[in-house]
Each structure stands twice: as C-alpha cells, then as structure tokens.
Write a protein that holds these residues in place. Structure first.
Motif, PDB file in Angstrom:
ATOM      1  N   PRO A 105       0.813  -1.224   0.000  1.00 58.25           N
ATOM      2  CA  PRO A 105       0.000   0.000   0.000  1.00 58.25           C
ATOM      3  C   PRO A 105       0.840   1.264   0.000  1.00 58.25           C
ATOM      4  CG  PRO A 105      -0.063  -1.042   2.169  1.00 58.25           C
ATOM      5  CD  PRO A 105       0.593  -2.016   1.243  1.00 58.25           C
ATOM      6  N   LEU A 106       2.039   1.201   0.581  1.00 58.54           N
ATOM      7  CA  LEU A 106       2.908   2.383   0.612  1.00 58.54           C
ATOM      8  C   LEU A 106       3.250   2.831  -0.806  1.00 58.54           C
ATOM      9  CD1 LEU A 106       4.650   4.396   2.229  1.00 58.54           C
ATOM     10  CD2 LEU A 106       6.488   2.691   2.180  1.00 58.54           C
ATOM     11  N   ALA A 108       1.604   2.058  -3.608  1.00 59.31           N
ATOM     12  CA  ALA A 108       0.378   2.469  -4.310  1.00 59.31           C
ATOM     13  C   ALA A 108      -0.033   3.884  -3.924  1.00 59.31           C
ATOM     14  CB  ALA A 108      -0.747   1.483  -4.000  1.00 59.31           C
ATOM     15  N   MET A 109       0.033   4.212  -2.633  1.00 58.08           N
ATOM     16  CA  MET A 109      -0.338   5.554  -2.173  1.00 58.08           C
ATOM     17  C   MET A 109       0.668   6.595  -2.648  1.00 58.08           C
ATOM     18  SD  MET A 109      -1.568   4.779   1.733  1.00 58.08           S
ATOM     19  CE  MET A 109      -2.758   3.488   2.095  1.00 58.08           C
ATOM     20  N   GLU A 112      -0.069   7.878  -6.007  1.00 63.26           N
ATOM     21  CA  GLU A 112      -1.152   8.869  -6.007  1.00 63.26           C
ATOM     22  C   GLU A 112      -0.626  10.257  -5.657  1.00 63.26           C
ATOM     23  OE1 GLU A 112      -4.431   8.612  -6.813  1.00 63.26           O
ATOM     24  OE2 GLU A 112      -3.911   6.620  -7.557  1.00 63.26           O
ATOM     25  N   LEU A 113       0.484  10.308  -4.918  1.00 62.83           N
ATOM     26  CA  LEU A 113       1.088  11.587  -4.538  1.00 62.83           C
ATOM     27  C   LEU A 113       2.099  12.081  -5.572  1.00 62.83           C
ATOM     28  CD1 LEU A 113       1.686  10.947  -0.731  1.00 62.83           C
ATOM     29  CD2 LEU A 113      -0.116  12.318  -1.772  1.00 62.83           C
ATOM     30  N   HIS A 134       2.244  -1.185  -9.041  1.00 65.94           N
ATOM     31  CA  HIS A 134       2.380   0.276  -9.113  1.00 65.94           C
ATOM     32  C   HIS A 134       3.825   0.749  -9.107  1.00 65.94           C
ATOM     33  CE1 HIS A 134      -1.695  -0.338  -7.382  1.00 65.94           C
ATOM     34  NE2 HIS A 134      -2.001   0.638  -8.184  1.00 65.94           N
ATOM     35  N   ALA A 226      -2.018  -0.782   5.512  1.00 62.67           N
ATOM     36  CA  ALA A 226      -2.429   0.455   4.844  1.00 62.67           C
ATOM     37  C   ALA A 226      -2.356   1.641   5.792  1.00 62.67           C
ATOM     38  CB  ALA A 226      -3.840   0.306   4.280  1.00 62.67           C
ATOM     39  N   GLU A 227      -2.764   1.449   7.044  1.00 60.61           N
ATOM     40  CA  GLU A 227      -2.705   2.536   8.021  1.00 60.61           C
ATOM     41  C   GLU A 227      -1.258   2.925   8.317  1.00 60.61           C
ATOM     42  OE1 GLU A 227      -6.805   1.520  10.540  1.00 60.61           O
ATOM     43  OE2 GLU A 227      -4.845   0.897  11.298  1.00 60.61           O
ATOM     44  N   ALA A 229       1.184   2.615   6.239  1.00 56.63           N
ATOM     45  CA  ALA A 229       1.629   3.330   5.041  1.00 56.63           C
ATOM     46  C   ALA A 229       1.211   4.795   5.104  1.00 56.63           C
ATOM     47  CB  ALA A 229       1.076   2.663   3.787  1.00 56.63           C
ATOM     48  N   VAL A 230      -0.021   5.058   5.541  1.00 54.33           N
ATOM     49  CA  VAL A 230      -0.495   6.438   5.699  1.00 54.33           C
ATOM     50  C   VAL A 230       0.389   7.179   6.699  1.00 54.33           C
ATOM     51  CG1 VAL A 230      -2.378   7.875   6.575  1.00 54.33           C
ATOM     52  CG2 VAL A 230      -2.893   5.960   5.065  1.00 54.33           C
ATOM     53  N   LEU A 233       3.836   8.012   5.066  1.00 51.00           N
ATOM     54  CA  LEU A 233       3.748   9.098   4.083  1.00 51.00           C
ATOM     55  C   LEU A 233       3.440  10.424   4.756  1.00 51.00           C
ATOM     56  CD1 LEU A 233       1.887   7.253   1.193  1.00 51.00           C
ATOM     57  CD2 LEU A 233       4.224   8.137   1.140  1.00 51.00           C
TER      58      LEU A 233
END
Length: 261
Positions: A105-106, A108-109, A112-113, A134, A226-227, A229-230, A233
């Motif tokens: 997820p890191l 992939a996110m 998006e950035l 990704h 995922a959390e 990863a948030v 970032l």
C-alpha cells in the motif's frame, strides 16, 4: 543567450536534473536569464557578477524547498534589481527497502502523490510485479548494492522496512552518506535504539544518526499495513514541509475562537 538557457533547461528536465532559473523582472538587463545547477554550474548571464553571486547563494535553498518567488537585490553601484527565482526539481522518488506487506500500500499511495517509486529486495519471490504493480522499478539485489545504482538526491525519500539488520544496516549506511531528503526505518523503540548503536559503532556520529526517523511514521494509532503506510507518508510530507504532524484543530485546553474574530 536566452535560447541557450531554454535549451539547457529542456535538457535538464529531460534528464531529471534539479536546476533553478533566475530571470530579471525589474531593472537592467531586463529579461536576462541564468540557469543554475546544484553543483554550481551556470548557463546564461544576468549581466553582473555581483548579482549572479547573490542569486546563486539564494538558489541553494531552493534546491531543498522547491519554492519560487521574486527576490530584490541592492547592488554596490546603487541599482536595485528584482529577480524571479524558480526551482525545477525532478519528481519525488520513494525508495523502499524490503518488499514486505506494508510496502504494497505504501507504493500504491505514493504513486497517487506523484512519486516515482522503487522497491528493493534481495528475495526474488517477494519483489515481483504481481505484488507491486504500481512500482516504477523493482530491483532484486542486496539493498546497499541496489542503492549504488540509484541517483540519490534531496528529492529522494528512503524507507527501510526490511526487519533484518543484514539488510537494513548496509542500506542505512549508504543512505546516511547520501543527500537523501528523508530516511526512515521501521522497528520498535528498542529495535531502533539497537540499530543506532550498531551504526554508531560503524563510525556514524549522533548528527548523522539524527537523520533517521525511527520508529518510522507519525503516531496515529496505525495497525494495518495500509494505516502504517499512511503514517509513513504523513511523516515524509511533514518533514518536507518542516512540520510536526500536529492536529489542525485547537487543543482542548485552548479557548474556543470567538465568532467573527
């Protein structure tokens, strides 16, 4: 001369090389342009060695901040000249050491950035295109060897998720000797302290080690990959912006704002 500057700028952008452009917008010679590279090279002229020296000094900070704006310079001959400075930086590059669950997820996110992303792992069955569709680049190699293949600049953010000192220590040694804008490593407080002791024995100073963000991420109570990863970032963004990741709402102890003020 302006054509020469534009051609050099076009080539620098194509090669993802960081540069700053300086344009005289008030004063003489109006419209003069100078292209400044990180290593101090220049293309073009602003018509004054004194002005160019001052502009180059200001440009150094822009390679870190990426900002743009007009600066006013008072020259020894009494002239005042306004120069528009603009940084042209390559895309942010996220380099992830360790193709673990959190990395999926890191990456992939990060895409998006607007990040360019690279995943490094010596274990071929983890660093696969199926797991990381990704990622812009997958490198199957020992982390320190892989990092030697990558151009690391202040636009590069390195995240170590390896959970294994034989992977993370060599990678962090390369990262600490580089100009990476952010270096973070996963692990508990105890693990992070043990890692610092190993790096200290390897010859790194406390000032060097202060560059490592560990345990990695901002404390948001993250549990899932995922959390986490948030959280990672969010810390990278905060470091880039010179912030600490505090809530935007006022603390409970602060008085409530008066309507209309």
């Amino acid at each position: 001369m302006t054509g020469e500057v534009f051609e050099a700028l076009r080539y620098a952008l194509a090669e993802e090389e960081a540069v700053v452009t300086a344009t005289v917008v008030s004063g003489e010679p109006l419209g003069a342009k100078l292209l400044i590279y990180e290593d101090g090279r220049t293309v073009g002229t602003l018509g004054s060695a004194e002005l160019e020296a001052a502009v180059r000094a200001d440009a150094e900070a822009l390679f870190e901040s990426g900002e743009a704006g007009i600066r006013t310079y008072s020259l020894s001959d009494g002239r005042q000249v306004e120069v528009f400075l603009e940084a042209h930086l390559p895309p942010r590059h996220l380099v992830v050491i360790g193709a673990v669950h959190i990395a999926i997820p890191l990456v992939a996110m990060a895409k998006e950035l607007g990040y360019r992303t690279t995943v490094i792992d010596a274990r071929e069955f983890f660093a696969t295109r199926e797991r990381f569709p990704h990622a812009d680049q997958l490198i199957v190699a020992w982390p320190d060897e892989a990092l030697a293949q990558i151009k690391i600049t202040p636009q590069t953010d390195i995240v170590v998720l390896a959970h294994d000192e034989k992977f993370e220590d060599p990678a962090l040694q390369v990262a600490l000797r580089s100009r990476a804008g952010y270096i973070g490593a996963i692990g508990s407080r105890k693990t992070s302290q043990q890692r610092l002791e190993r790096l200290r024995r390897a010859g790194f100073s406390d000032q060097d080690l202060a560059r490592i963000h560990a345990p990695i991420g901002i404390d948001i109570g993250a549990k899932t990959p995922a959390e986490i990863a948030v959280s990672i970032l969010a810390e990278i963004i905060a470091v880039r912006r010179g912030r600490y990741g505090q809530p935007l709402r006022p603390a409970k102890s602060e008085p409530a704002p008066v309507p209309g003020e």
